[in-house]
Design a protein around this motif. Structure first.
Motif, mmCIF file in Angstrom:
data_model
loop_
_atom_site.group_PDB
_atom_site.id
_atom_site.type_symbol
_atom_site.label_atom_id
_atom_site.label_comp_id
_atom_site.label_asym_id
_atom_site.label_seq_id
_atom_site.Cartn_x
_atom_site.Cartn_y
_atom_site.Cartn_z
ATOM 1 N N THR A 1 1.275 4.268 7.767
ATOM 2 C CA THR A 1 1.893 5.222 6.813
ATOM 3 C C THR A 1 3.304 4.782 6.320
ATOM 4 O O THR A 1 3.763 4.429 5.387
ATOM 5 C CB THR A 1 1.850 6.514 7.205
ATOM 6 N N ASP A 2 3.880 4.227 7.829
ATOM 7 C CA ASP A 2 5.365 3.850 7.432
ATOM 8 C C ASP A 2 5.217 2.484 6.602
ATOM 9 O O ASP A 2 6.205 2.068 5.651
ATOM 10 C CB ASP A 2 5.969 3.690 8.879
ATOM 11 N N ALA A 3 4.295 1.510 7.085
ATOM 12 C CA ALA A 3 4.187 0.286 6.163
ATOM 13 C C ALA A 3 3.886 0.662 4.661
ATOM 14 O O ALA A 3 4.402 -0.141 3.925
ATOM 15 C CB ALA A 3 3.222 -0.526 6.753
ATOM 16 N N ASP A 4 2.813 1.392 4.695
ATOM 17 C CA ASP A 4 2.431 1.905 3.133
ATOM 18 C C ASP A 4 3.514 2.176 2.218
ATOM 19 O O ASP A 4 3.870 2.081 1.092
ATOM 20 C CB ASP A 4 1.385 2.789 3.144
ATOM 21 N N LEU A 5 4.681 3.129 3.078
ATOM 22 C CA LEU A 5 5.689 3.767 2.246
ATOM 23 C C LEU A 5 6.672 2.260 2.073
ATOM 24 O O LEU A 5 7.099 2.276 0.736
ATOM 25 C CB LEU A 5 6.394 4.545 3.319
ATOM 26 N N MET A 6 6.922 1.492 2.978
ATOM 27 C CA MET A 6 7.716 0.257 2.515
ATOM 28 C C MET A 6 7.236 -0.406 1.546
ATOM 29 O O MET A 6 7.967 -1.108 0.865
ATOM 30 C CB MET A 6 7.686 -0.458 3.946
ATOM 31 N N LEU A 7 5.816 -0.658 1.554
ATOM 32 C CA LEU A 7 5.525 -1.438 0.492
ATOM 33 C C LEU A 7 5.191 -0.972 -1.042
ATOM 34 O O LEU A 7 4.835 -1.580 -2.143
ATOM 35 C CB LEU A 7 3.881 -1.693 0.912
ATOM 36 N N GLY A 8 5.891 0.507 -1.036
ATOM 37 C CA GLY A 8 5.813 1.002 -2.239
ATOM 38 C C GLY A 8 4.553 1.923 -2.585
ATOM 39 O O GLY A 8 4.487 2.272 -3.832
ATOM 40 N N ARG A 9 3.725 1.956 -1.690
ATOM 41 C CA ARG A 9 2.573 2.542 -1.992
ATOM 42 C C ARG A 9 2.435 3.907 -2.125
ATOM 43 O O ARG A 9 1.639 4.881 -2.757
ATOM 44 C CB ARG A 9 1.158 1.990 -1.020
ATOM 45 N N ILE A 10 3.295 4.453 -1.405
ATOM 46 C CA ILE A 10 3.481 5.949 -1.322
ATOM 47 C C ILE A 10 5.038 6.424 -1.870
ATOM 48 O O ILE A 10 6.097 5.686 -1.555
ATOM 49 C CB ILE A 10 3.499 6.622 0.228
#
Lengths: 697, 561
Positions: A375-384
């Motif tokens: 989830t942290d990675a998804d956040l970093m990638l702008g997905r969340i």
């Protein structure tokens, strides 16, 4: 007009759905672990209030719960004893005498639910044909009454060798206990799981006994509160096999309720596949801790009879307790939003199976989590969207996620933070793709020409990337994906499967025995479903579990129509070849077990067909930078709000489509189109199914 | 300088290779006809560089094939150099010295081509039930009595199967249908691996595996080098004696650690036996190296880099480097003891990681009908080969595992299935009280099995058991596990290896060995002793005299024992 209710109790949330014709009201409330019935009633009050309906108008309440599973995993069940054949009380613990991991000297074998001092030998013995070799000695049961009392045993499993072939001794013990120890709850292996292989049958029977008092109390309490609120409709329970059953059966065989939530999700995916005409589907459910994949061909999920509860070693096969019940077959791996990313001694990035769960959760939740997660990675990638997570109830701490990823992944691997986040996402997607390929291979099903149906909190974020890796055609994200299991309950048929083991070889088929076996099984199944289902709209499915002489695994072969040796052999060979690619010359074939299921014909509970017609390209509400996997660079993605979209709307990737529980990520080179029942269907622009606004697809 | 993207791709390629060989192994296990492959995973599968170095090996499989198969592909390439291989070629051998140690194991090697160039080779090994000769067992005096031997050669030449070879094999084995089926499943699993590899190379736009393979091998080599370098240099000796066939066998080892190198040498071990328990060097290397890897670098995947870090030798002509034509069929009964020997030496290096000795060799009796129905005419003939296990040695900080296979990766079969498919009745199969070696941490327990014939007929039992005269020894003050035993109830005691008739009405008793204990038993936590006593895993006598439990904790149990 009457309405239907569905309630799914999960570990954290209880989902309630009220289906009123075409209108659906959904709510999520916190699960109340003290008495879960409280949370259920709160949720029901809330949907009644929102929909303006009254208890008396309800037609049915369909319920699934993870309580039995949790009791097994957390070992919170009853103090249970096992009465078993003298000389064999360690079968439950010896299991298959193997190690599920070769190189780790420190593994622990699964701890049985009944400790050795409560595995109590009884003098009796049957042979494999069910004939009595040693008579049951009632005194050898009575001698344990003292221990049962001293150890405060409340539930007893009775499991004798070959009781699947002859239940007489187990029934005699049940009668004895009912007479002389009436306070005990009793589970018989010949009723819970009359199937050959003592370890698996005893494990299943003990698991049933272990959760029976607890589930019985809970279901009783729920039924009382439900009635007290003015409901007079029946409560039906979702089972792991995808059928729903009566409250009475659920109280008798609560082990059949494990995994009811995932089964609901699979049923929803199956109905969507039927309604949308998707022939070959992979259902993809990704939550906080694990991802589950289910194969659904021609609208039917794969069914199986073996399952493991509590795989305690990295979700490894063999590290859990086997349970032989009808289940929808799915593969589960440790890949979820909470899966933790770390770099091992070889400098390799590992993601999962360890999970930060929901407490403390990902670093960005700001609840004390230190290890970076998917989830942290998804956040970093702008997905969340950090501000819009969980409907805006939780604002995510992006800088904290950034620091954790840099520390735990970026620095040790020599990657910048964006690429580190991308690496986490890629590794978890690769893990899921590998699991999907292996699972499809195991069942003799191809990856080619398959569509993906994605639901669960994290699945829509990863569906497009997973589909790309597996070269799948279309990605379908249904409406109300966040309460998918409960919606699936409403679509499940009343159904019940029973099993019997009766050994015979194909060259010596005993037709009379098969006939009486089938009649007995049908009567047993009818006793369960007849009360709530239309007897005239029941489908009968019979299967034989067959193998070549001396092999280790049986395969399920349908038995409709004629039952003669040559027909059975050719059916067996057809299925064998389907799974393994070929048959074996003139080796004899043996049958170990038989199943019969009665299921309401599906027509009563289907979804209306969905049309997806690409009409217009819609413009984004706003734009946000996301990390594009193709160019490995930041690009600008259009942001959309799913509730505002209408049928025919098309969205070109890269795009993010936000909804209450999740975000649907549309990759570049993909276009999403909204169907007339609210599903999002995503296709690659260069594929045969590509959406061309203005064209009918 | 590698870019970040390249670093990531290298790792993803490695993960994919591991997933591909796992799929290859699963396919082999599912489609094999031989029961030990399907049930017990007696197989291995892997992908190799064009130089014959292993890049990835499936985790599924048995340790006996580790290293043995890894070395095998190089030998194939020496006989059939890469330049001569063509698409559609498939190579085969069951030579014990070129493959994995006995004639039953067939290794199939398949080159994979991309744009006309060989980019990798897939290899797979599985155990074929029968290869002719005397049949699986230790009773042959030389290899020629053990069955058909096929030197490295073509199974397929450019897609054309060698029918002469197939006919030769079919004519020389007792079960030609399953043998042919198993060869087919070996070929098919390699094919599946090859297809998946080419797809992966497309996905990552790889022309060959040179760079990716080099990275995998070098990373693993370096990781092992770090692990070994962290161990103190020196030469460490250990030895162990086991029952052997007719006379005891001595297994001696020297492990020398020198910087980044770890070498295992078995000089001083017994000479070659005249029974089929000799071990070809590749199988010795497999189990010795498995023993080392259990405690050194056990998280490093198997490949040429990690396996090359540990070298193994044994003098020619000794039982652990028997040369052709020595009989080798039951080489597992000695080979499965090697991890105990190696771990004994390593206990001097990393005492905190090493378990005590265990039962180690599986107990897999063959039960079959007595000639002429065993005095009961009209009975159907049967043969069955169940697997039973003893206890594993106590582990540092933990008890041993009761009735669990180690180092073998096999599973047992269900009593109900054994009884449904044969006329046998297994009257008893339960833990053997006091069989776990006493210690601060207790050895795993063995089991007692009592077998009779349902109709009271005579039956035959053929045995390859060990640890009857030489029990598993405890470590650091821990006691020995109980030795195994075989006897007819109220009748004769039988030897660990051999073939006998159990007389009509007789009940055969097998007592499998317990694992050794670890540490002084009087230091065992009192609660743990009481728990073992309450569960009947130890007797009151043992609790008092060995563990020193005080009498007041010793109320006679009216529990199940």
């Amino acid at each position: 007009m009457p309405y239907d209710l569905a309630v799914d109790i999960g570990g954290t949330f209880t989902d309630v759905v009220l289906q009123d014709g075409e209108t659906r009201t959904t709510i999520k409330v916190l699960t109340t672990s003290e008495d879960p019935a409280d949370g259920v009633m709160q949720g029901i009050e809330e949907v009644l209030r929102r929909s303006g309906r009254h208890p008396g108008e309800a037609r049915v309440m369909i319920h699934g719960t993870t309580l039995a599973t949790n009791a097994l995993i957390e070992r919170r069940g009853a103090v249970t004893a096992l009465l078993t054949t003298e000389g064999h009380r360690d079968a439950l613990e010896m299991a298959l005498e193997n190690r599920f991991e070769q190189y780790d000297l420190n593994i622990d074998r699964p701890v049985p639910l009944v400790p050795r001092m409560l595995r109590l030998p009884v003098v009796e013995r049957l042979d494999a044909r069910g004939e009595v070799l040693v008579d049951l000695e009632p005194g050898s049961v009575r001698r344990w009454y003292g221990i049962l009392g001293e150890q405060a045993v409340t539930s007893v499993a009775v499991g004798f060798l070959h009781a699947y072939a002859n239940p007489a001794h187990e029934r005699a013990v049940a009668a004895l206990l009912a007479e002389e120890m009436p306070a005990l709850t009793v589970s018989l292996s010949s009723e819970v799981c009359p199937e050959i292989r003592e370890y698996e049958r005893l494990s299943t029977t003990c698991a049933n006994a272990y959760v029976k008092p607890l589930m019985s109390r809970y279901l009783q309490s729920l039924a009382e509160q439900f009635q007290a609120r003015g409901f007079d409709c029946p409560i039906l329970l979702m089972t792991s096999g995808g059928g729903i059953t009566t409250l009475e059966t659920a109280r008798e065989f609560p082990i059949r309720l494990v995994e009811s939530g995932p089964a609901g999700g699979a049923i929803l995916a199956a109905r969507l596949a039927q309604a949308g005409g998707y022939g070959k589907v992979l259902a993809f459910d990704m939550g906080g801790t694990t991802a589950k994949l289910t194969v659904i061909d021609e609208g039917q999920p794969l069914l199986s009879r073996s399952f493991e509860v509590d795989r305690s070693y990295r979700f490894r096969k063999g590290s859990g307790l086997p349970v032989r019940i009808p289940v929808i077959e799915m593969v589960e791996i440790g890949a979820g939003g909470g899966s933790i990313a770390s770099v091992d001694a070889l400098g390799r990035l590992q993601v999962g199976p360890e999970s930060a769960g929901s407490e403390p959760g990902p670093v960005s939740y700001g609840r004390g989590g230190q290890a970076p997660t998917v989830t942290d990675a998804d956040l970093m990638l702008g997905r969340i969207d950090p501000a819009g997570f969980a409907g805006g109830r939780l604002v995510l701490d992006q800088p904290a996620a950034d620091r954790a990823l840099e520390r735990a992944v970026g620095a040790p691997m020599g990657l910048d933070t964006n690429l580190a986040a991308h690496a986490v996402s890629e590794v978890v997607n690769e893990n899921m793709a590998a699991a999907a390929r292996a699972h499809l291979g195991e069942w003799g099903r191809g990856v080619e020409d398959r569509d993906l149906i994605a639901f669960g909190g994290a699945a829509p974020l990863h569906a497009c990337l997973l589909a790309k890796k597996l070269k799948l055609n279309r990605i379908v994200v249904p409406a109300d994906a966040g309460v998918g299991s409960a919606v699936g309950f409403l679509l499940a048929p009343v159904g019940y499967e029973v099993v019997r083991s009766h050994y015979m070889t194909l060259d010596r088929l005993d037709y009379q025995a098969i006939d009486s076996l089938m009649q007995e099984m049908e009567a047993e199944a009818m006793a369960v479903v007849g009360a709530v289902a239309d007897r005239n709209a029941l489908e009968v499915n019979r299967r034989a579990f067959m193998r070549y002489l001396g092999q280790g695994f049986e395969i399920a072969v349908p038995l409709d129509g004629v039952l003669d040796g040559p027909t059975l052999r050719s059916r067996f060979e057809e299925h064998y070849a389907g799974l393994y690619g070929r048959t074996i010359g003139n080796l004899d074939v043996e049958i170990l077990s038989w199943t019969l299921s009665l299921t309401e014909s599906a027509s009563r509970r289907t979804l209306a067909g969905e049309t997806v017609r690409a009409l217009r390209i819609v413009k984004p509400v706003s734009e946000r930078p996301v990390f594009d996997v193709i160019s490995a660079a930041e690009v600008s993605a259009g942001c959309f709000d799913r509730p505002t979209l209408s049928a025919g709307d098309c969205i070109a990737g890269p795009a993010l489509i936000g909804e209450a529980q999740t975000t649907v990520v549309v990759g570049s080179g993909y276009t999403a189109c909204v169907g007339d029942r609210g599903s999002l269907v995503i296709c690659a622009d260069d594929s045969a199914h590509a959406h061309r606004p203005g064209d009918r697809t | 300088m590698t870019t970040g993207r390249e670093k990531l791709d290298r790792q993803l390629v490695w993960n994919r290779l591991l997933a591909i060989v796992e799929e290859q192994a699963q396919a082999l296990m599912r489609t094999a006809f031989s029961t030990v492959v399907r049930e017990a995973g007696d197989l291995s599968a892997g992908v190799f560089s064009t130089a014959g170095g292993m890049l990835a090996q499936a985790v599924t499989g048995t340790p006996g094939h580790v290293n043995a198969m890894a070395a095998s592909v190089g030998k194939f390439l020496r006989v059939h150099p890469l330049a001569g291989l063509k698409p559609g070629d498939v190579l085969l051998t069951n030579d014990p010295w070129d493959g994995t140690g006995h004639l039953n194991d067939f290794t199939v090697v398949t080159p994979v081509f991309r744009d006309g160039r060989c980019v990798a080779l897939f290899a797979a090994t599985s155990h074929i039930a029968d290869v002719g000769g005397r049949g699986f067992g230790p009773d042959a005096n030389d290899l020629f009595e053990e069955g058909i031997r096929i030197p490295i050669g073509y199974l397929y030449r450019q897609g054309e199967r060698d029918e002469t070879l197939l006919r030769l094999i079919r004519a020389n084995v007792r079960d030609p249908v399953t043998a042919e089926g198993d060869l087919h499943s070996l070929t098919a699993c390699n094919e599946l691996g090859g297809r998946a590899l080419l797809e992966m190379m497309d996905d990552f736009a790889l022309a060959d595996l040179a760079e990716a393979g080099g990275f995998i091998v070098e990373t693993s080599r370096a990781a092992m080098a770090r692990e070994i370098a962290a161990l103190p240099d020196g030469a460490y000796h250990h030895e162990m004696t086991i029952d052997g066939y007719r006379s005891p066998v001595r297994l001696a080892v020297e492990i020398s650690i020198d910087g980044e190198r770890l070498h295992v040498d078995f000089s001083g071990s017994s000479p070659r036996s005249d029974a089929g328990i000799n071990v070809p060097l590749p199988y010795t290397q497999a189990y010795a190296s498995f023993g080392v890897r259990c405690v050194v670098g056990n998280e490093v995947p198997n490949n040429a880099g990690s396996l090359g870090a540990v070298t193994v030798s044994a003098p020619e002509g000794c039982i652990l480097n028997a040369l052709p034509p020595a009989a080798v069929s039951a080489r597992h009964s000695v080979g499965q003891m090697l991890p105990d020997v190696v771990l004994g030496a390593l206990a001097q290096v990393v005492p905190g990681l090493v378990p005590a000795e265990g039962a180690s060799c599986i107990w897999n009796p063959v039960f079959l009908s007595a000639p002429g129905g065993g005095g009961n005419a009209g009975l159907v003939d049967f043969v069955t080969n169940p697997i039973f296990n003893g206890g594993t040695g106590a582990r540092p900080g933990k008890d041993g595992l009761s009735t669990t296979a180690f180092p073998s990766g096999v599973r047992t079969t269900s009593t109900e299935i054994n009884e449904a498919t044969t006329p046998l009745v297994i009257w008893r199969k339960e833990y053997r009280t006091d069989s776990g070696g006493p210690g601060r941490h207790r050895g795993g327990l063995g089991q007692v099995i009592e077998v009779g014939h349902r109709e009271g007929a005579a039956f035959v039992v053929s045995r390859m058991f060990d640890r009857i005269g030489h029990p598993a020894r405890g470590r650091f003050g821990g006691g020995d596990g109980a030795p195994g035993a075989v006897y007819v109830k109220g009748g004769a005691t039988l030897a660990g290896k051999g073939r006998d008739v159990v007389p009509p009405g007789g009940v055969l008793v097998l007592e499998t060995p317990g694992g050794g204990g670890m540490g002084d038993p009087t230091e065992r936590a009192e609660a743990a002793v009481a728990l073992d006593l309450g569960a009947g895993l130890i007797s009151g006598g043992a609790a008092r005299s060995i563990y020193g439990l005080k009498a007041d904790g010793l109320e006679p149990e009216d529990g199940p024992d």
